[in-house]
Design a protein around this motif. Structure first.
Motif, PDB file in Angstrom:
ATOM      1  N   THR A  97       0.829  -1.208   0.000  1.00  0.00           N
ATOM      2  CA  THR A  97       0.000   0.000   0.000  1.00  0.00           C
ATOM      3  C   THR A  97       0.859   1.251   0.000  1.00  0.00           C
ATOM      4  O   THR A  97       0.644   2.183  -0.797  1.00  0.00           O
ATOM      5  N   LEU A  98       1.848   1.303   0.886  1.00  0.00           N
ATOM      6  CA  LEU A  98       2.707   2.484   0.962  1.00  0.00           C
ATOM      7  C   LEU A  98       3.536   2.646  -0.315  1.00  0.00           C
ATOM      8  O   LEU A  98       3.735   3.766  -0.790  1.00  0.00           O
ATOM      9  N   SER A  99       3.994   1.538  -0.873  1.00  0.00           N
ATOM     10  CA  SER A  99       4.780   1.613  -2.107  1.00  0.00           C
ATOM     11  C   SER A  99       3.944   2.155  -3.253  1.00  0.00           C
ATOM     12  O   SER A  99       4.393   3.013  -4.025  1.00  0.00           O
ATOM     13  N   ILE A 100       2.711   1.671  -3.382  1.00  0.00           N
ATOM     14  CA  ILE A 100       1.846   2.104  -4.479  1.00  0.00           C
ATOM     15  C   ILE A 100       1.386   3.547  -4.271  1.00  0.00           C
ATOM     16  O   ILE A 100       1.213   4.301  -5.237  1.00  0.00           O
ATOM     17  N   CYS A 101       1.218   3.964  -3.001  1.00  0.00           N
ATOM     18  CA  CYS A 101       0.928   5.377  -2.733  1.00  0.00           C
ATOM     19  C   CYS A 101       2.048   6.261  -3.273  1.00  0.00           C
ATOM     20  O   CYS A 101       1.798   7.329  -3.843  1.00  0.00           O
ATOM     21  N   THR A 102       3.285   5.805  -3.092  1.00  0.00           N
ATOM     22  CA  THR A 102       4.427   6.538  -3.626  1.00  0.00           C
ATOM     23  C   THR A 102       4.347   6.632  -5.149  1.00  0.00           C
ATOM     24  O   THR A 102       4.633   7.682  -5.740  1.00  0.00           O
ATOM     25  N   LEU A 103       3.963   5.525  -5.769  1.00  0.00           N
ATOM     26  CA  LEU A 103       3.814   5.507  -7.223  1.00  0.00           C
ATOM     27  C   LEU A 103       2.837   6.580  -7.688  1.00  0.00           C
ATOM     28  O   LEU A 103       3.132   7.371  -8.597  1.00  0.00           O
ATOM     29  N   TRP A 104       1.663   6.633  -7.075  1.00  0.00           N
ATOM     30  CA  TRP A 104       0.647   7.595  -7.495  1.00  0.00           C
ATOM     31  C   TRP A 104       1.046   9.031  -7.162  1.00  0.00           C
ATOM     32  O   TRP A 104       0.724   9.965  -7.907  1.00  0.00           O
ATOM     33  N   LEU A 105       1.769   9.225  -6.040  1.00  0.00           N
ATOM     34  CA  LEU A 105       2.221  10.573  -5.686  1.00  0.00           C
ATOM     35  C   LEU A 105       3.161  11.122  -6.757  1.00  0.00           C
ATOM     36  O   LEU A 105       2.980  12.250  -7.240  1.00  0.00           O
ATOM     37  N   TRP A 106       4.150  10.331  -7.159  1.00  0.00           N
ATOM     38  CA  TRP A 106       5.082  10.798  -8.168  1.00  0.00           C
ATOM     39  C   TRP A 106       4.395  10.941  -9.526  1.00  0.00           C
ATOM     40  O   TRP A 106       4.722  11.856 -10.303  1.00  0.00           O
ATOM     41  N   ALA A 107       3.450  10.046  -9.832  1.00  0.00           N
ATOM     42  CA  ALA A 107       2.714  10.163 -11.095  1.00  0.00           C
ATOM     43  C   ALA A 107       1.944  11.477 -11.142  1.00  0.00           C
ATOM     44  O   ALA A 107       1.901  12.159 -12.187  1.00  0.00           O
ATOM     45  N   PHE A 108       1.330  11.852 -10.019  1.00  0.00           N
ATOM     46  CA  PHE A 108       0.603  13.126  -9.959  1.00  0.00           C
ATOM     47  C   PHE A 108       1.544  14.304 -10.172  1.00  0.00           C
ATOM     48  O   PHE A 108       1.269  15.203 -10.981  1.00  0.00           O
ATOM     49  N   LEU A 109       2.670  14.313  -9.466  1.00  0.00           N
ATOM     50  CA  LEU A 109       3.604  15.439  -9.562  1.00  0.00           C
ATOM     51  C   LEU A 109       4.176  15.562 -10.973  1.00  0.00           C
ATOM     52  O   LEU A 109       4.268  16.670 -11.517  1.00  0.00           O
ATOM     53  N   VAL A 110       4.541  14.411 -11.576  1.00  0.00           N
ATOM     54  CA  VAL A 110       5.132  14.459 -12.917  1.00  0.00           C
ATOM     55  C   VAL A 110       4.114  14.922 -13.952  1.00  0.00           C
ATOM     56  O   VAL A 110       4.399  15.797 -14.787  1.00  0.00           O
ATOM     57  N   SER A 111       2.900  14.348 -13.914  1.00  0.00           N
ATOM     58  CA  SER A 111       1.896  14.714 -14.923  1.00  0.00           C
ATOM     59  C   SER A 111       1.364  16.132 -14.726  1.00  0.00           C
ATOM     60  O   SER A 111       1.080  16.834 -15.698  1.00  0.00           O
ATOM     61  N   LYS A 112       1.264  16.577 -13.466  1.00  0.00           N
ATOM     62  CA  LYS A 112       0.742  17.926 -13.199  1.00  0.00           C
ATOM     63  C   LYS A 112       1.752  19.000 -13.593  1.00  0.00           C
ATOM     64  O   LYS A 112       1.382  20.051 -14.154  1.00  0.00           O
ATOM     65  N   PHE A 113       3.027  18.757 -13.323  1.00  0.00           N
ATOM     66  CA  PHE A 113       4.021  19.812 -13.507  1.00  0.00           C
ATOM     67  C   PHE A 113       4.954  19.557 -14.685  1.00  0.00           C
ATOM     68  O   PHE A 113       5.954  20.260 -14.843  1.00  0.00           O
ATOM     69  N   PHE A 114       4.637  18.571 -15.523  1.00  0.00           N
ATOM     70  CA  PHE A 114       5.490  18.287 -16.673  1.00  0.00           C
ATOM     71  C   PHE A 114       5.580  19.492 -17.606  1.00  0.00           C
ATOM     72  O   PHE A 114       6.679  19.886 -18.034  1.00  0.00           O
ATOM     73  N   THR A 115       4.435  20.096 -17.906  1.00  0.00           N
ATOM     74  CA  THR A 115       4.436  21.262 -18.802  1.00  0.00           C
ATOM     75  C   THR A 115       5.226  22.408 -18.200  1.00  0.00           C
ATOM     76  O   THR A 115       6.037  23.056 -18.883  1.00  0.00           O
ATOM     77  N   ALA A 116       5.016  22.676 -16.902  1.00  0.00           N
ATOM     78  CA  ALA A 116       5.753  23.745 -16.225  1.00  0.00           C
ATOM     79  C   ALA A 116       7.243  23.435 -16.184  1.00  0.00           C
ATOM     80  O   ALA A 116       8.091  24.331 -16.316  1.00  0.00           O
ATOM     81  N   LEU A 117       7.573  22.150 -16.008  1.00  0.00           N
ATOM     82  CA  LEU A 117       8.978  21.746 -15.975  1.00  0.00           C
ATOM     83  C   LEU A 117       9.636  21.989 -17.326  1.00  0.00           C
ATOM     84  O   LEU A 117      10.795  22.411 -17.404  1.00  0.00           O
ATOM     85  N   CYS A 118       8.883  21.739 -18.394  1.00  0.00           N
ATOM     86  CA  CYS A 118       9.417  21.995 -19.740  1.00  0.00           C
ATOM     87  C   CYS A 118       9.664  23.482 -19.956  1.00  0.00           C
ATOM     88  O   CYS A 118      10.662  23.877 -20.585  1.00  0.00           O
ATOM     89  N   TYR A 119       8.776  24.328 -19.430  1.00  0.00           N
ATOM     90  CA  TYR A 119       8.968  25.772 -19.548  1.00  0.00           C
ATOM     91  C   TYR A 119      10.204  26.219 -18.767  1.00  0.00           C
ATOM     92  O   TYR A 119      10.945  27.109 -19.186  1.00  0.00           O
ATOM     93  N   THR A 120      10.422  25.591 -17.597  1.00  0.00           N
ATOM     94  CA  THR A 120      11.521  25.998 -16.724  1.00  0.00           C
ATOM     95  C   THR A 120      12.867  25.491 -17.213  1.00  0.00           C
ATOM     96  O   THR A 120      13.844  26.252 -17.297  1.00  0.00           O
ATOM     97  N   LEU A 121      12.943  24.204 -17.539  1.00  0.00           N
ATOM     98  CA  LEU A 121      14.213  23.591 -17.936  1.00  0.00           C
ATOM     99  C   LEU A 121      14.395  23.524 -19.440  1.00  0.00           C
ATOM    100  O   LEU A 121      15.498  23.212 -19.905  1.00  0.00           O
ATOM    101  N   GLY A 122      13.326  23.782 -20.169  1.00  0.00           N
ATOM    102  CA  GLY A 122      13.339  23.529 -21.601  1.00  0.00           C
ATOM    103  C   GLY A 122      12.987  22.075 -21.850  1.00  0.00           C
ATOM    104  O   GLY A 122      13.159  21.224 -20.977  1.00  0.00           O
TER     105      GLY A 122
END
Length: 477
Positions: A391-416
């Motif tokens: 359960t804790l491992s899969i929670c980690t999976l979904w947490l990182w999936a949320f952060l990556v998918s939510k901020f991917f566009t912003a990350l591209c703007y910041t880092l290129g």
């Protein structure tokens, strides 16, 4: 073994893992759909969706899955695997119903959130359920079927979403969880769950259904489950998170589980799933974005198909290391392509590079890092800690999936674009190093030998002891 595998897939894995197919469809849905939602012909009416709005479409499913995972893990233990399985389908059906009639951005966001609850429940339930009903000789192979069908669902979304009108596409998506609910009705309760509740005769009936009525085999399995419960007799309901830090072995298992799940998402795969069409539009590839997306999804599907046959032959560890190293090269090359393009270099004749890089990236991901960890984390925890650890491992999976998918566009703007892909490349390389030095090989090994290695005993001495005592490594739950 082959006959056992075929029967297991045909009789009980396809109904259970249809939830994974439904989950894959939900994950892949934004890629062909977001460009339409951001166009002036948006099916929602009104103004085209902004980058901020579409980032929530891709990421809300991860946020709600993160919240759902501990809740439905508790429900699976407390109120049965069957009830949890029904709720998986019901939630996804409700979400697609809302999408069918959505006329506003808010309705779409609510629908994606509800679908995410069902996806979180599915990923919390299915690996545990599969571990408990699978025969030991094919446990690793069958453990990959959920990911196989999930990736199949992603590919299905890419194909259907590219060529079918928006509303028809949504009706097709709606039909899959309905089919899952229909087939899951005939599934038995987990025999391990029934034995833990003292319902021995019901457990026999469940095993009779799962094993084809072979009485001697059923009685041997009843005995084995009874001994496992007796040897690990600590009350699961009294186990807390702090118990995972009670020994060196459980601490290492927890760290390995969390970091393997982080490795799955920080290689950038959820961003690729959600924004594949957008990435190909930016790359200027000679192929159409939708055709490139389908090609990428096909390699994703082929990779997990190959992993299904290799995981109990080549081993867990080698597949994950090769996977990370190939992804490191692919992300590095893709970052280099975007760097040259952004600096004004002529890359017109190299439009095939992003297609080849992403295709090989998703192939190698599904061959190892995107598939194998779900099997490994079910094999490195003691039975009484397995549910909480997963359960804790899969929670980690979904947490990182949320952060990556939510901020991917912003990350591209910041880092290129190039900087973003290079960051994913570095993380893949770090993942390979971590797996090489810290993750034990669990192929064809008993739980006892795995736990002894995690607690610090040398693996070579473990193999020697097992050889002297038994002749072969004995597999156990």
């Amino acid at each position: 073994m082959v006959l056992v595998l075929i029967r297991s897939l045909a009789i009980f894995h396809v109904p259970v893992d249809l939830s994974g197919f439904a989950q894959g469809i939900a994950i892949g849905w934004p890629s062909p759909t977001l460009p339409l939602l951001q166009s002036h012909d948006t099916p929602l009416g009104g103004q085209p969706m902004t980058d901020e709005g579409t980032s929530w479409v891709g990421s809300l499913i991860c946020l709600s899955a993160l919240l759902a995972t501990p809740v439905f893990s508790f429900m699976a233990d407390k109120f049965s695997r069957k009830l949890t399985g029904y709720l998986v389908g019901v939630l996804i059906v409700i979400g697609w119903t809302l999408i069918l009639f959505a006329q506003t951005e808010m309705t779409l966001h609510v629908a994606r959130f509800i679908i995410g609850l069902g996806c979180g429940a599915s990923l919390a339930l299915c690996p545990l359920y599969v571990t408990e009903i699978s025969e030991d000789s094919i446990r690793g192979t069958l453990g990959t079927v959920l990911i196989f069908l999930t990736n199949g669902g992603v590919l299905f979304s890419y194909i259907v979403g590219s060529y079918v009108p928006y509303h028809i596409f949504n009706y097709v998506c709606f039909s899959v969880p309905v089919l899952y609910l229909t087939t899951f009705f005939f599934m038995p309760e987990s025999p391990v769950y029934l034995m833990n509740r003292g319902r021995i005769e019901d457990a026999r009936k469940s095993l009779r259904w799962l094993r084809g009525g072979q009485v001697p085999e059923i009685e041997r399995e009843i005995t084995r489950i009874t001994e496992s419960i007796k040897n690990n007799g600590q009350d699961k309901n009294k186990i807390s998170i702090m118990d995972l830090f009670s020994s060196r072995g459980t601490i290492k298992a927890m760290v390995i589980g969390i970091l393997l799940m982080a490795n799955v998402q920080l290689c950038g795969i959820f961003a690729v799933f959600s924004y594949t069409v957008n990435i190909f539009q930016l790359s200027g590839s000679n192929l159409s974005p939708n055709l490139s997306t389908i090609l990428t999804g096909s390699f994703l599907f082929i990779g997990v198909l190959l992993a299904t046959f290799l995981i109990d032959r080549a081993g867990r560890k080698v597949l994950m290391i090769i996977s990370d190293l190939v992804m490191f090269l692919c992300m590095g090359v893709l970052g280099g392509y975007f760097y040259l393009k952004n600096t004004g270099a002529d890359v017109e004749n190299y439009g095939w590079v992003p297609v080849a890089s992403l295709s090989l990236h998703v192939f190698s991901l599904s061959l190892g890092v995107g598939t194998v960890p779900y099997v490994v984390i079910a094999e490195i925890f003691q039975p009484q800690y397995r549910g909480l650890g997963m359960t804790l491992s899969i929670c980690t999976l979904w947490l990182w999936a949320f952060l990556v998918s939510k901020f991917f566009t912003a990350l591209c703007y910041t880092l290129g674009d190039h900087g973003c892909f290079w960051l994913f490349a570095v993380i893949c390389l770090m993942g390979a190093v971590f797996i090489h030095f810290f993750v034990p090989e669990t192929k064809n090994r008993s739980l006892q030998s795995i736990l002894r290695e995690l607690n610090g005993e040398d693996y070579d001495s473990i193999k020697l002891k097992c050889s002297n005592s038994y002749g072969n490594v004995i597999r156990s739950v």
